[in-house]
Design an enzyme around this catalytic site. Structure first.
Site, PDB file in Angstrom:
ATOM      1  N   CYS A  48       0.809  -1.218   0.000  1.00 13.76           N
ATOM      2  CA  CYS A  48       0.000   0.000   0.000  1.00 13.76           C
ATOM      3  C   CYS A  48       0.842   1.269   0.000  1.00 13.76           C
ATOM      4  O   CYS A  48       0.310   2.375  -0.139  1.00 13.76           O
ATOM      5  CB  CYS A  48      -0.943  -0.011   1.195  1.00 13.76           C
ATOM      6  N   HIS A  71      -3.193   8.265   5.316  1.00 13.90           N
ATOM      7  CA  HIS A  71      -3.356   6.944   4.713  1.00 13.90           C
ATOM      8  C   HIS A  71      -4.768   6.451   5.032  1.00 13.90           C
ATOM      9  O   HIS A  71      -5.465   5.978   4.162  1.00 13.90           O
ATOM     10  CB  HIS A  71      -2.284   5.986   5.257  1.00 13.90           C
ATOM     11  N   GLU A 122      -1.800   5.530  12.960  1.00  8.92           N
ATOM     12  CA  GLU A 122      -1.481   6.739  12.196  1.00  8.92           C
ATOM     13  C   GLU A 122      -1.789   7.990  13.019  1.00  8.92           C
ATOM     14  O   GLU A 122      -1.034   8.971  12.985  1.00  8.92           O
ATOM     15  CB  GLU A 122      -2.257   6.764  10.869  1.00  8.92           C
ATOM     16  N   LYS A 148      -9.747   8.046   1.121  1.00  6.60           N
ATOM     17  CA  LYS A 148     -10.170   6.653   0.940  1.00  6.60           C
ATOM     18  C   LYS A 148     -11.608   6.469   1.431  1.00  6.60           C
ATOM     19  O   LYS A 148     -12.243   5.460   1.109  1.00  6.60           O
ATOM     20  CB  LYS A 148      -9.240   5.699   1.703  1.00  6.60           C
ATOM     21  N   HIS A 190      -9.617   1.773  -1.076  1.00  4.70           N
ATOM     22  CA  HIS A 190      -8.161   1.662  -1.010  1.00  4.70           C
ATOM     23  C   HIS A 190      -7.630   1.121  -2.341  1.00  4.70           C
ATOM     24  O   HIS A 190      -7.897  -0.026  -2.701  1.00  4.70           O
ATOM     25  CB  HIS A 190      -7.778   0.726   0.137  1.00  4.70           C
ATOM     26  N   PHE A 234       1.510  -2.789   3.956  1.00 10.87           N
ATOM     27  CA  PHE A 234       1.796  -4.138   4.454  1.00 10.87           C
ATOM     28  C   PHE A 234       3.284  -4.375   4.261  1.00 10.87           C
ATOM     29  O   PHE A 234       3.828  -4.046   3.209  1.00 10.87           O
ATOM     30  CB  PHE A 234       1.061  -5.182   3.616  1.00 10.87           C
TER      31      PHE A 234
END
Lengths: 431, 433
Positions: B179, B319, B330, B351, B356, B415
């Site tokens: 990502c 994110h 985050e 998002k 995503h 990830f």
């Protein structure tokens, strides 16, 4: 010049069919021993192409002791971690860090980068869905409902292309700048080039760079064969009768440091990355230009970054994958760059096949050994140098490098070309 | 920032997203807070635990890419990439030609899936009907070995098609850190520009995992929202009731060029790509550290790289995936980096509308940051109704906010623990040297 401008190599590691360390592989290359044989990982006896250099007798526990990881990642990742661990141990980096006071360790970790060139997607992992596809009998609703009974819940993690970056980080607690390059066969050498550039730009003080791949699987062999890229026998770089490449598998890794960081811990210097160049020829996915345009431009960029003229190059490790088109255009590029003053040229893929994303890094660690030994190993599979590519100083017999500087060439799909200039250090990478 | 460092301008944008197949449509949807999430229509997902996704709708690559032979070699995500890149080049008003192609570079965050589901089905039909793979069936005359499908499946096939179609002959790279891929592709592009080996970069990301295998992979991990009955509200980053991300697809591309050269040719400059920060969490493969360790360093480095302080930031495009762990971590990182200043800036995750886009996310969100700066609009964090005390950051709630945005930061956390932060600056904030 000192400071971040100088990027030195302080650790090396490798595993492939020719050996489980740089020393073992170097010995095989010097002795002219090839690891290319008949494919054994499946019954390929009825296949039109059935040759490869597979890593045998090395189980997953030999590669990585941590058994929990074996279920989470693929064999290509285990190769990558093995080579990285070797390079890190070879450099003494982790041992040095662990002896630092705790407050300095955090800074050390944040200033240590991890770069990988990863083979990325494969066909094999998709076959994990075959039992589900069979159970579903073509019905997607059944496929969706039965999913969790047939497929490992961790399936996605196993196929992540960036597993080596992740797990080198976790295993060694390195937390700096990073990249996972999925640029087919140039990925590994480009990872080294990017790591060197990051150090030069001051983004980190040191970095581990790894290339790893396991390209040898049935569908890939079949398609390479159909495209005329697979040899019926072995890799014969620059030979009149060359008929394609064969796959190898494995990984290679280096530890790079700024000269200052290496001096601060009195590290042994195995070599120096002087410069690199990376370009595409924009020719397509599998096409290459016949005139060597991309490779000669990549080489010119690497020479310019190194601040050296072509005459300074003491030897060339060519990509030499043994295909008709790539070798011919590679010779054309060498003629463009060096005119008729070519240094000795060799290529190593006859010994352990084409490791695709790992190929360039494996060539890099071996050229350090060659420069240190003052020997350009011969191409053992060469029978008749192709007169159409002459003059090209390739031979079965070893040659002597003109200087302690080498040019490493690496090419891949996407008409990609990467060139790297390296200088030998004070000690051998086998130590 | 190093005072001798080359300044890099963003002069072109292109987008293909679940909320619009070009920049104006996408941006209008994000400003209005319109969701691109719906029932999955490109395949029958009714049997899956998750039946919703953020699909690109009504997309035809042929209109922008009139090269049918090239498109044969392009997967769905490559087609998104080609179209978004074409839009970005048109927008920039400059494109590679034979004389300049070697001074153009290409940096892409590429999705990880190269094999289309139909291709897997055909291999299964030939070599896997028992459930076991039978390699010998591949060399039987019945197996429809398709060299075009093989070419499409190569990890750098998208890169190769973009280079060939647009005539880009300089530096070229494809990266994949899950990502974080799109953000790292932009960061790489910035560094390559600064090294001086090119004068222009086409940089972006593309992905499509919205197929039976891709959807399965995320369902098995339990990473997706299962709000099948309320798809538009399924992605709600930072909301107390968030329960996973929504899988999306698409592409985003940006044209980067030398600041002074862009000024000389009278280019419209959206923003400066001013800084890149990049770190590795080295914690767990799918989770980030609850303290925000990892993303903290990425944000700090990006700001330092831009020569800016946290207090100068006006907006953070987070994110914000809408998974319980990511959003909490985050927010902890934002609190650590911005301290008391956090309450003077605003944060949102787009998002909430796009879902995503995985390897494309960071690139799409970089384009969103450029548009936010141009219009002085911080796009809304849609679907947020219930505050989470663990996500105590000043979100753009209800409607998008009009406010001058001088410095904007975008996060992409992947990830595998790779973290990317990018810093963008309003062109009027840039003093020419």
């Amino acid at each position: 010049m000192s400071g971040p401008g100088d990027i030195v190599i302080t650790g090396c590691g490798a595993v492939c069919a020719a050996g489980r360390s740089v020393a073992e592989i170097w010995q095989a290359v010097q002795q002219g021993r090839t690891a290319v044989g008949d494919i054994a990982s499946w019954d390929a006896s009825r296949w039109p192409a059935r040759r490869a250099a597979e890593v045998r007798g090395v189980d997953n526990r030999t590669l990585v002791a941590d058994r929990k990881l074996h279920k989470l990642i693929s064999r290509t990742d285990l190769f990558g971690l093995y080579a990285a661990d070797q390079a890190i141990a070879n450099s003494g980096l982790a041992a040095y860090r662990d002896a630092l006071p705790p407050e300095q360790q955090a800074r050390f970790n944040d200033r240590t980068g991890v770069f990988a060139g990863s083979g990325g997607g494969n066909y094999r992992s998709n076959y994990d869905f075959f039992p589900l596809l069979t159970a579903a009998g073509g019905d997607l609703q059944t496929f969706g409902r039965e999913l969790s009974s047939h497929v490992n819940p961790m399936w996605l993690l196993q196929i992540l292309p960036n597993n080596v970056v992740c797990h080198v980080g976790i295993r060694h607690n390195f937390k700096g700048t990073n990249a996972c390059i999925t640029n087919q066969a140039v990925g590994g050498l480009l990872a080294v080039a990017e790591a060197a550039a990051a150090l030069r730009a001051g983004e980190a003080d040191r970095a581990v760079a790894v290339g790893h791949d396991t390209p040898c699987e049935p569908e890939t062999v079949l398609h390479y064969h159909r495209l005329g890229l697979m040899s019926a026998d072995t890799v014969r770089p620059f030979d009149r009768d060359r008929d394609g490449t064969v796959f190898g598998e494995g990984a290679a890794a280096v530890v790079l440091e700024t000269r200052g960081a290496a001096q601060a811990r009195q590290a042994r210097v195995l070599g120096e990355v002087l410069g690199a160049g990376c370009v595409t020829e924009a020719a397509g996915i599998v096409e290459v230009r016949p005139d060597g345009d991309g490779l000669s431009r990549a080489t010119s960029l690497a020479l310019a970054e190194a601040g050296l003229p072509p005459e300074a190059v003491g030897m060339v490790v060519a990509h030499g994958n043994g295909t008709r088109a790539s070798d011919a255009s590679e010779a054309a590029a060498l003629h463009r760059v060096f005119g008729d003053a070519l240094p000795p040229v060799t290529a190593f893929k006859w010994a352990f096949g084409h490791l695709i994303a790992a190929s360039g890094v494996l060539d890099l660690v071996l050229v350090l050994a060659a420069l240190q030994a003052g020997a350009v190993p011969g191409i053992a599979s060469l029978r008749n140098p192709d007169p159409a590519l002459a003059p090209l100083p390739v031979s079965v017999a070893p040659q002597r490098p003109r200087s302690r500087v080498a040019l490493v060439l690496c090419r891949g799909f996407g008409a990609m070309n990467v060139a790297m200039m390296v200088r030998a250090g004070d000690t051998t990478p086998m130590g | 920032m190093n005072s001798s460092q080359r300044r890099v301008a963003i002069t072109g944008l292109g987008l293909v997203t679940p909320v619009g197949n070009d920049v104006p449509t996408t941006w209008a949807a994000l400003v209005a807070g319109r969701s691109g999430v719906a029932q999955i229509r490109t395949f029958d997902a009714r049997g899956f635990p998750v039946r919703i996704g953020a699909e690109v709708k009504g997309f035809e690559a042929e209109a922008l890419i009139p090269d049918r032979k090239l498109l044969k070699f392009a997967t769905r995500s490559h087609r998104f990439a080609l179209a978004a890149a074409e839009e970005a080049l048109r927008d920039a008003g400059v494109r590679p030609c034979p004389a300049t192609g070697a001074r153009w570079g290409l940096s892409v965050g590429a999705g990880m899936m190269g094999v289309a589901f139909e291709e897997l089905e055909s291999v299964h039909a030939c070599c896997g009907r028992t459930g076991e793979f039978q390699p010998d069936a591949l060399v039987s005359p019945d197996f429809p070995a398709d060299p075009v499908a093989f070419c499409r499946s190569q990890t750098n096939a998208g890169l190769a098609l973009l280079a060939r179609h647009f005539g880009i002959r300089g530096y070229a790279t494809a990266v994949h850190t899950a990502c974080a891929s799109g953000g790292q592709a932009l960061g790489t592009a910035l560094k390559v520009m600064r090294r001086g080996v090119v004068d222009f970069m086409l940089a972006g990301g593309y992905d499509s995992m919205l197929n039976p295998v891709g959807l399965s992979a995320f369902c098995l991990l339990g990473a997706l929202s299962t709000d099948n009955e309320t798809p538009e509200r399924a992605s709600r980053p930072f909301d107390a009731t968030r329960n996973g991300f929504v899988l999306g697809e698409g592409a985003g591309f940006l044209v980067l060029e030398d600041w002074a050269a862009a000024r000389r040719r009278g280019a419209r400059i959206y923003a400066e790509l001013a800084g890149d920060g990049n770190s590795l969490s080295s914690y767990r493969i799918t989770d980030s550290h609850p303290s925000g360790d990892g993303p903290i360093q990425a944000m700090q480095q990006a700001l330092a790289d831009a020569g800016l302080t946290p207090a100068q930031v006006d907006y953070v495009n987070a994110h914000g995936t809408s998974t319980p762990m990511n959003d909490r971590s985050e927010c902890a990182a934002l609190r650590a980096v911005f301290g008391p200043h956090l309450d003077r800036l605003v944060v949102s995750s787009t998002k909430s509308c796009t879902g995503h886009l995985i390897a494309a996310a960071g690139a799409v969100e970089a384009a969103v940051c450029a548009l936010a700066i141009r219009d002085g609009i911080a796009p809304v964090n849609a679907n947020h109704t219930q505050p989470d005390p663990d996500c105590n950051v000043p979100l753009v709630l209800g409607v998008s906010q009009r406010r001058p945005l001088r410095v904007v930061l975008s996060n992409s956390l992947g990830f595998g623990g790779s973290n990317s932060s990018l810093v963008f600056r309003h062109p009027e904030e840039v003093t020419c040297r």
